[in-house]
Design a protein around this motif. Structure first.
Motif, short mmCIF file in Angstrom:
data_model
loop_
_atom_site.label_atom_id
_atom_site.label_comp_id
_atom_site.label_asym_id
_atom_site.label_seq_id
_atom_site.Cartn_x
_atom_site.Cartn_y
_atom_site.Cartn_z
N UNK A 240 -0.50 -48.26 -57.68
CA UNK A 240 0.39 -48.38 -56.54
C UNK A 240 1.83 -47.99 -56.78
N UNK A 241 2.24 -47.86 -58.05
CA UNK A 241 3.64 -47.52 -58.34
C UNK A 241 3.80 -46.05 -58.71
N UNK A 242 2.78 -45.23 -58.42
CA UNK A 242 2.83 -43.79 -58.72
C UNK A 242 2.24 -43.03 -57.53
N UNK A 243 2.42 -41.71 -57.48
CA UNK A 243 1.88 -40.96 -56.35
C UNK A 243 0.35 -41.07 -56.27
N UNK A 244 -0.14 -41.30 -55.07
CA UNK A 244 -1.57 -41.31 -54.79
C UNK A 244 -1.75 -40.85 -53.35
N UNK A 245 -2.99 -40.66 -52.93
CA UNK A 245 -3.19 -40.30 -51.53
C UNK A 245 -4.36 -41.06 -50.94
N UNK A 246 -4.29 -41.19 -49.63
CA UNK A 246 -5.32 -41.85 -48.84
C UNK A 246 -5.91 -40.81 -47.90
N UNK A 247 -7.20 -40.91 -47.65
CA UNK A 247 -7.84 -39.99 -46.71
C UNK A 247 -8.79 -40.77 -45.82
N UNK A 248 -8.78 -40.44 -44.53
CA UNK A 248 -9.72 -41.04 -43.61
C UNK A 248 -9.64 -40.38 -42.25
N UNK A 249 -10.62 -40.66 -41.40
CA UNK A 249 -10.60 -40.14 -40.04
C UNK A 249 -9.77 -41.07 -39.16
N UNK A 250 -9.05 -40.48 -38.23
CA UNK A 250 -7.96 -41.15 -37.54
C UNK A 250 -8.35 -42.50 -36.97
N UNK A 251 -9.44 -42.57 -36.23
CA UNK A 251 -9.82 -43.82 -35.60
C UNK A 251 -10.22 -44.87 -36.63
N UNK A 252 -10.87 -44.45 -37.70
CA UNK A 252 -11.22 -45.40 -38.76
C UNK A 252 -9.96 -45.94 -39.43
N UNK A 253 -8.97 -45.08 -39.64
CA UNK A 253 -7.70 -45.52 -40.22
C UNK A 253 -7.08 -46.60 -39.35
N UNK A 254 -7.11 -46.38 -38.04
CA UNK A 254 -6.47 -47.32 -37.12
C UNK A 254 -7.25 -48.63 -37.01
N UNK A 255 -8.55 -48.53 -36.77
CA UNK A 255 -9.34 -49.72 -36.48
C UNK A 255 -9.70 -50.52 -37.72
#
Length: 358
Positions: A181-196
């Motif tokens: 969490x204290x270094x660069x990382x990325x998250x990926x997901x489909x928009x509605x799944x990210x929201x809900x």
């Protein structure tokens, strides 16, 4: 090295439009000839088209309506292909895309180059805002599974944020942030799944986790989000407030042209990479729109080898905003999507999933 292979040696958003046009025109002409020779149904459709009335360049490349792939399976050759399925709600036809090893390899290379422009050259820890089942049949062979697999090429590690029942795996999130969490990382997901299943679940649980070192890449459609009155601005503000995510990039793409996505820049504009192009056509006669004029989006991709999907007329409206002059510094054409065309089927991984909750 072929002309198409040479594109992978160049920066995906570093070539100005006149030079990009010179590079792409012969590739698309070769692709059209290749698919005409190897796909009889495509050849028959081209033979039925009227003359192009002197139009040349990329605008002369014949296009197929994207919905055609929901009605029939088009292959350029029969050997060594597997089927990728687009999303579809109950009762809808889904597109079936024939992929061979060459096309799949090109998709991975293009997606890595495009994502690398957003994330940097190094592989980063990846938090997948989805369930592990997305990589198992049948989801593995869907556009949703293909998206997770595609962006995984940029990952040094993969961690799933959701359990099989789509509930938030809080211990997994805590372990991920403790380790990376204290270094660069990325998250990926489909928009509605990210929201809900990510944002809403964090909020309902009263959890405030620090994802401020992360970059979120998401895609898959906004129709379900709009029905919940979630605008792009609200989406960004909610993620920033709840978990510190401020680097958030949407993208426009489809299963019918997997790999050659159009990412959103820091200014909120969608960009065509060196592997793709976008045109906007008037619905009345399919003539080309001017900059700033709304029409139907046509997308072109150099990647499809196993099926004639290199030039498609979409079911989306859009506006070409300019070329070579976006404040973000990326070269080439940039645009915005204005929404689904009237009567178009609900499509897009996020929208299809979101329809379950209406």
């Amino acid at each position: 090295m072929t002309e198409r292979d040479a594109l992978f040696e160049l920066p995906p958003f570093g070539i100005e439009q006149p030079r990009k046009r010179e590079l792409l025109e012969p590739i698309f002409q070769d692709l059209t000839r290749f698919h005409r020779r190897n796909c009889p149904a495509y050849a028959a459709m081209l033979d039925a088209l009227p003359p192009d009335n002197g139009v040349d360049g990329l605008a002369s490349i014949p296009f197929l309506p994207v919905g055609l792939f929901k009605q029939m399976t088009l292959r350029s050759g029969q050997d060594g292909t597997r089927m990728l399925h687009s999303s579809g709600t109950t009762g809808q036809h889904t597109a079936q895309i024939a992929l061979d090893s060459e096309t799949a390899s090109l998709q991975r290379q293009a997606l890595a180059a495009i994502a690398g422009n957003l994330l940097g050259p190094a592989r980063l820890p990846m938090l997948i805002l989805d369930t592990p089942d997305v990589l198992k049949p049948p989801l593995r062979f869907s556009a949703r599974g293909a998206g997770v697999l595609g962006f995984s090429v940029c990952a040094s590690r993969r961690v799933f944020a959701l359990r099989t029942d789509m509930s938030l795996d809080v211990p997994a999130l805590e372990r991920f942030l403790e380790r990376w969490g204290d270094q660069p990382f990325f998250l990926f997901g489909f928009t509605f799944l990210v929201w809900k299943h990510f944002y809403s679940a964090l909020r309902q649980a009263g959890l405030r986790m620090d994802f401020s070192c992360g970059t979120l890449i998401h895609g898959g459609g906004w129709k379900s989000m709009q029905r919940e009155a979630v605008s792009r601005d609200r989406f960004h503000a909610a993620l920033a407030e709840t978990c510190g995510l401020v680097r958030v990039h949407d993208y426009y793409g489809m299963a019918e042209q997997a790999g050659s996505i159009f990412p959103e820049c820091e200014c909120g504009h969608l960009h065509a990479s060196l592997f793709s192009e976008v045109l906007v056509r008037r619905p009345q006669d399919f003539s080309l729109c001017k900059v700033g004029e709304e029409g139907i989006l046509q997308v072109l991709s150099v990647l499809p080898h196993s099926y004639p999907g290199h030039s498609l007329l979409t079911e989306d409206g859009g506006i070409l905003l300019g070329e070579d002059d976006c404040p973000c510094g990326r070269k080439g054409r940039y645009f915005t999507v204005t929404g689904r065309l009237p009567q178009a089927e609900l499509r897009g991984c996020s929208d299809v999933y979101g329809a379950q909750f209406e």
